[in-house]
Write a protein that holds these residues in place. Structure first.
Motif, PDB file in Angstrom:
ATOM      1  N   LEU A  53      44.355  46.463  33.817  1.00  0.00           N
ATOM      2  CA  LEU A  53      45.215  47.617  33.574  1.00  0.00           C
ATOM      3  C   LEU A  53      46.583  47.141  33.098  1.00  0.00           C
ATOM      4  O   LEU A  53      47.139  46.192  33.653  1.00  0.00           O
ATOM      5  CB  LEU A  53      45.383  48.454  34.847  1.00  0.00           C
ATOM      6  N   THR A  54      47.100  47.791  32.075  1.00  0.00           N
ATOM      7  CA  THR A  54      48.456  47.534  31.592  1.00  0.00           C
ATOM      8  C   THR A  54      49.175  48.868  31.464  1.00  0.00           C
ATOM      9  O   THR A  54      48.589  49.933  31.698  1.00  0.00           O
ATOM     10  CB  THR A  54      48.435  46.827  30.224  1.00  0.00           C
ATOM     11  N   ALA A  55      50.440  48.813  31.073  1.00  0.00           N
ATOM     12  CA  ALA A  55      51.205  50.050  30.893  1.00  0.00           C
ATOM     13  C   ALA A  55      50.564  50.938  29.833  1.00  0.00           C
ATOM     14  O   ALA A  55      50.646  52.168  29.895  1.00  0.00           O
ATOM     15  CB  ALA A  55      52.645  49.717  30.516  1.00  0.00           C
ATOM     16  N   VAL A  98      27.919  49.262  44.115  1.00  0.00           N
ATOM     17  CA  VAL A  98      29.207  48.695  44.504  1.00  0.00           C
ATOM     18  C   VAL A  98      29.231  48.424  46.005  1.00  0.00           C
ATOM     19  O   VAL A  98      28.905  49.297  46.815  1.00  0.00           O
ATOM     20  CB  VAL A  98      30.353  49.651  44.121  1.00  0.00           C
ATOM     21  N   ARG A  99      29.618  47.207  46.367  1.00  0.00           N
ATOM     22  CA  ARG A  99      29.799  46.843  47.770  1.00  0.00           C
ATOM     23  C   ARG A  99      31.277  46.857  48.156  1.00  0.00           C
ATOM     24  O   ARG A  99      31.622  47.265  49.259  1.00  0.00           O
ATOM     25  CB  ARG A  99      29.223  45.445  48.034  1.00  0.00           C
ATOM     26  N   GLU A 100      32.136  46.370  47.266  1.00  0.00           N
ATOM     27  CA  GLU A 100      33.563  46.339  47.564  1.00  0.00           C
ATOM     28  C   GLU A 100      34.353  46.584  46.283  1.00  0.00           C
ATOM     29  O   GLU A 100      33.889  46.267  45.184  1.00  0.00           O
ATOM     30  CB  GLU A 100      33.982  44.995  48.181  1.00  0.00           C
ATOM     31  N   ILE A 101      35.561  47.149  46.442  1.00  0.00           N
ATOM     32  CA  ILE A 101      36.500  47.356  45.342  1.00  0.00           C
ATOM     33  C   ILE A 101      37.820  46.721  45.753  1.00  0.00           C
ATOM     34  O   ILE A 101      38.303  46.947  46.866  1.00  0.00           O
ATOM     35  CB  ILE A 101      36.705  48.851  45.033  1.00  0.00           C
ATOM     36  N   HIS A 102      38.400  45.927  44.852  1.00  0.00           N
ATOM     37  CA  HIS A 102      39.660  45.254  45.161  1.00  0.00           C
ATOM     38  C   HIS A 102      40.666  45.495  44.048  1.00  0.00           C
ATOM     39  O   HIS A 102      40.330  45.413  42.866  1.00  0.00           O
ATOM     40  CB  HIS A 102      39.443  43.753  45.359  1.00  0.00           C
ATOM     41  N   ALA A 103      41.902  45.783  44.445  1.00  0.00           N
ATOM     42  CA  ALA A 103      42.989  45.976  43.490  1.00  0.00           C
ATOM     43  C   ALA A 103      43.749  44.672  43.313  1.00  0.00           C
ATOM     44  O   ALA A 103      43.933  43.916  44.265  1.00  0.00           O
ATOM     45  CB  ALA A 103      43.928  47.068  43.987  1.00  0.00           C
ATOM     46  N   HIS A 104      44.180  44.403  42.088  1.00  0.00           N
ATOM     47  CA  HIS A 104      44.990  43.226  41.785  1.00  0.00           C
ATOM     48  C   HIS A 104      46.442  43.658  41.619  1.00  0.00           C
ATOM     49  O   HIS A 104      46.727  44.749  41.119  1.00  0.00           O
ATOM     50  CB  HIS A 104      44.508  42.556  40.496  1.00  0.00           C
ATOM     51  N   HIS A 163      41.048  38.696  46.347  1.00  0.00           N
ATOM     52  CA  HIS A 163      39.776  38.999  45.690  1.00  0.00           C
ATOM     53  C   HIS A 163      38.865  37.777  45.615  1.00  0.00           C
ATOM     54  O   HIS A 163      37.649  37.892  45.779  1.00  0.00           O
ATOM     55  CB  HIS A 163      40.034  39.548  44.281  1.00  0.00           C
ATOM     56  N   LEU A 164      39.428  36.593  45.373  1.00  0.00           N
ATOM     57  CA  LEU A 164      38.603  35.393  45.257  1.00  0.00           C
ATOM     58  C   LEU A 164      37.993  35.022  46.608  1.00  0.00           C
ATOM     59  O   LEU A 164      36.820  34.622  46.690  1.00  0.00           O
ATOM     60  CB  LEU A 164      39.445  34.238  44.710  1.00  0.00           C
ATOM     61  N   GLY A 179      44.926  45.492  37.809  1.00  0.00           N
ATOM     62  CA  GLY A 179      43.502  45.526  37.515  1.00  0.00           C
ATOM     63  C   GLY A 179      42.691  45.872  38.751  1.00  0.00           C
ATOM     64  O   GLY A 179      43.213  45.910  39.872  1.00  0.00           O
ATOM     65  N   ILE A 180      41.403  46.146  38.538  1.00  0.00           N
ATOM     66  CA  ILE A 180      40.478  46.469  39.622  1.00  0.00           C
ATOM     67  C   ILE A 180      39.251  45.584  39.471  1.00  0.00           C
ATOM     68  O   ILE A 180      38.737  45.392  38.364  1.00  0.00           O
ATOM     69  CB  ILE A 180      40.029  47.943  39.582  1.00  0.00           C
TER      70      ILE A 180
END
Length: 677
Positions: free
Chosen positions: A438-440, A403-409, A416-417, A393-394
């Motif tokens: 995001l999933t397959a 947008v200030r920041e973008i983080h990938a999970h 992210h927390l 996920g994003i």
């Protein structure tokens, strides 16, 4: 340039001049009664001793050399970004305007901490113009700070620990040894920047953690016996934000700098001469240029340059995995740095680059295939693989709809927390969190991204996956006659870029974005196979949204296998909803703040309940003005569809049919269920 006018009688108590040294401003400077000398002392975002980020309200110490003379400024209070200017207390105003040299109130308050100044909205006129303004500035765009003498910032308690634990030479603590001790601290702090003009990286505190010696932890905790190493790791895993780790970092740095060999003078090499190096070691030099790689890589962590290595362009690309949050990388062809130099001292390294050379840091160690996609140089860039195998996920963190920041999970631990907590503190809680799972089944095939973003035309994304479309951000709103309110000129249509992957493409999309040190992101793009310029369609001016300038998201209510409702801890009102579908895909609406809010879970829901709610709170900036906000209460039922025998449905219950529209602002929520016609 920010001016913070202060009476001369209150300038010096917080500035400790190194004993026995000359006046810092030079003989004759600032001697005119009408001329005022303005000195900028930059306040940084990370501590030079422990490397952790400062939080609003923490007290700092600043070290700066002017004319080879050390100045130590104490009792500086770090502040947030959200407020336009510092609030002055009655004591501050008294100290600012009082002209009496024998004032008992002034004498009792002269140890008041200084506040970091902000752009002043008013001009304060004093009857006597101070000869020196010493401005403690943390504006990232301040030209005066860029040309001023370099300073370092340290937590007050970290500075005291450093003074106590750093011993240079024998333990006499004479003047020369103290001079050298402070110089080494200043050197380590300035080397946190890989080169002088580098923008602050603001590494998360968790990225500065390391396994500390068991003896040190046991001693700090007051235990006579030494902890087992596995106990130390267990404590650290549960108490990552505890102040003890900050103290350990400060003590370790003090001991490291105290034991460093000062007899080895600083050495400087042309960058192409260096083959490899790691912090604390001696650089290995190039003996045969034909055997050295054609590219050079600088690995940078919270303490500055960690290592240097040369490599060839045949090294495998590593953009598929999630970027490490503990490092950034500078990767350049060696000939581009032919005029750059690197200096080594006390086991630390620093680049010296020509003024006209602009280099970027990347989140990936080998960004060679991505460099050509950047329209022009940005100081810091990140590349995120949107491969569902690695990225689950994003998260987009936004203020004022940009947008200030973008983080990938990913499956491994994410920060992210931690970043969300930090941004809330710095922006006075005015942070929105948009999560895209995001999933397959949700492999991204195309993205449309708005260009030329401003606060009036905020960020907006349309994401296409195999299972549908996802909207992130705020659409551009049209006004009557398509004219702006300010000068009655025609509004320029919003423009974007549509990034598309080929239908038979198997490679995942990479999201590339700038990481600004302040302000909004000016560049967000992808490495898609095809790019097309698009023109945005304004929202219909006759279509009234329930919340003006709100974020919008939508999700189907059909085929839901499970649902999670995120509710704020204080009022139990809905902030966001995460749906998982029978086909394996997921959709999030509102703010699904993972790990922050209370979460309620239902499996195979049969019906949905929602009811409107309002609440109010007092704005601390305007204590006599109460603000009322809209929200909703949401729950699902997995056991009943709440339909009576006569076909009537219980009030406020709805079947799992149609789709859900969700609008939200920072403190407001409106939802709408649309049934199929």
């Amino acid at each position: 340039m920010y001016h913070y006018l202060m009476h001369p009688s209150v300038m010096h108590p917080s500035m400790v001049m190194h004993p026995g040294l000359m006046h810092p401003f030079g003989e004759g400077e600032g001697s005119s009664e009408t001329d005022t000398q303005v000195l900028h002392t930059t306040i940084h975002h990370q501590c030079a001793a422990c490397s952790q980020l400062f939080l609003p309200g923490e007290t700092l110490v600043a070290l700066v050399y002017r004319n080879s003379v050390l100045e130590i400024h104490k009792n500086i209070i770090f502040s947030s970004i959200g407020k336009p200017c510092e609030q002055k207390t009655a004591e501050d105003l008294h100290l600012m305007f009082c002209q009496r040299q024998d004032c008992e109130s002034c004498m009792s308050m002269r140890q008041m901490p200084f506040l970091i100044p902000r752009p002043e909205q008013f001009v304060w006129h004093l009857r006597e113009t101070p000869k020196v303004h010493n401005i403690f500035c943390k504006s990232p765009l301040c030209h005066a700070c860029r040309t001023a003498e370099e300073s370092v910032s340290i937590h007050t308690d970290c500075f005291e620990l450093f003074e106590r634990h750093c011993t240079v030479g024998n333990d006499n603590n004479n003047s020369e040894q103290n001079d050298e001790k402070y110089r080494r601290l200043w050197l380590a702090g300035t080397r946190q920047y890989a080169w002088r003009e580098m923008e602050p990286l603001k590494f998360s505190n968790s990225s500065t953690l390391a396994v500390r010696p068991a003896e040190m932890i046991s001693k700090i905790c007051g235990f006579q016996e030494t902890f087992l190493p596995e106990v130390i790791r267990l404590i650290q895993s549960y108490l990552q934000s505890h102040i003890i780790w900050r103290y350990c970092s400060a003590i370790e740095l003090a001991q490291e700098l105290g034991s460093a060999n000062a007899e080895e003078a600083a050495v400087t090499y042309k960058v192409p001469k260096v083959l490899s190096w790691s912090r604390g070691s001696t650089p290995q030099l190039v003996q045969d240029e034909s055997l050295a790689g054609s590219f050079i890589r600088f690995t940078i962590d919270h303490r500055g340059i960690s290592s240097i290595d040369r490599f060839s362009d045949t090294e495998p690309i590593t953009t598929g995995k999630m970027p490490a949050s503990s490092y950034v990388f500078v990767v350049e062809p060696i000939e581009r740095l032919s005029d750059a130099k690197i200096e080594f001292e006390l086991g630390l390294g620093r680049l010296h680059i020509p003024a006209d050379l602009h280099i970027s840091t990347w989140s990936t160690p080998n960004p060679l295939q991505l460099m050509s996609l950047i329209p022009h140089p940005y100081p810091r860039l990140a590349a995120i693989s949107l491969d569902p195998e690695h990225c689950t996920g994003i998260s987009f963190f936004l203020t004022t709809r940009v947008v200030r920041e973008i983080h990938a999970h990913s499956g491994r631990r994410s920060n992210h927390l931690e970043r969300f907590k930090y941004l809330r503190a710095m922006f006075d809680h005015e942070i929105a969190w948009i999560y895209v799972p995001l999933t397959a089944q949700d492999k991204i095939t195309a993205m449309e991204i708005r260009q030329n973003v401003t606060t009036d035309r905020p960020h907006h994304f349309t994401i296409w996956t195999k299972t549908g479309k996802i909207i992130v951000g705020t659409p551009q709103r049209a006004t009557n006659s398509s004219r702006t309110r300010a000068n009655n000129t025609p509004r320029r249509p919003g423009r974007g870029i549509l990034y598309e992957m080929e239908e038979d493409s198997r490679r995942p999309l990479n999201l590339i974005h700038e990481i600004p040190s302040s302000g909004l992101m000016k560049f967000i793009g992808t490495d898609a196979d095809k790019q097309t310029e698009t023109t945005e369609v304004d929202v219909d001016p006759h279509h009234v949204w329930p919340l003006a300038y709100a974020f919008f998201s939508s999700a189907s209510l059909e085929g839901v296998s499970s649902v999670r409702v995120f509710s704020d801890k204080r009022r139990s009102l809905c902030k966001g909803i995460l749906f998982e579908y029978e086909n394996g895909s997921k959709r999030a609406v509102g703010q699904c703040r993972l790990g922050w809010d209370h979460v309620h879970y239902w499996r195979k829901p049969l019906s949905m309940f929602y009811g409107s709610a309002t609440y109010q709170f007092t704005d601390p900036n305007t204590p006599y003005h109460t603000i009322r906000h809209k929200s909703v209460q949401v729950r699902f039922d997995s056991e009943s569809d709440h339909v009576a025998e006569d076909g009537t449905r219980d009030e406020n219950y709805y079947p799992m049919k149609g789709y859900l529209n969700f609008w939200f602002r920072i403190n407001d929520v409106e939802i709408e269920i649309v049934n199929p016609s």
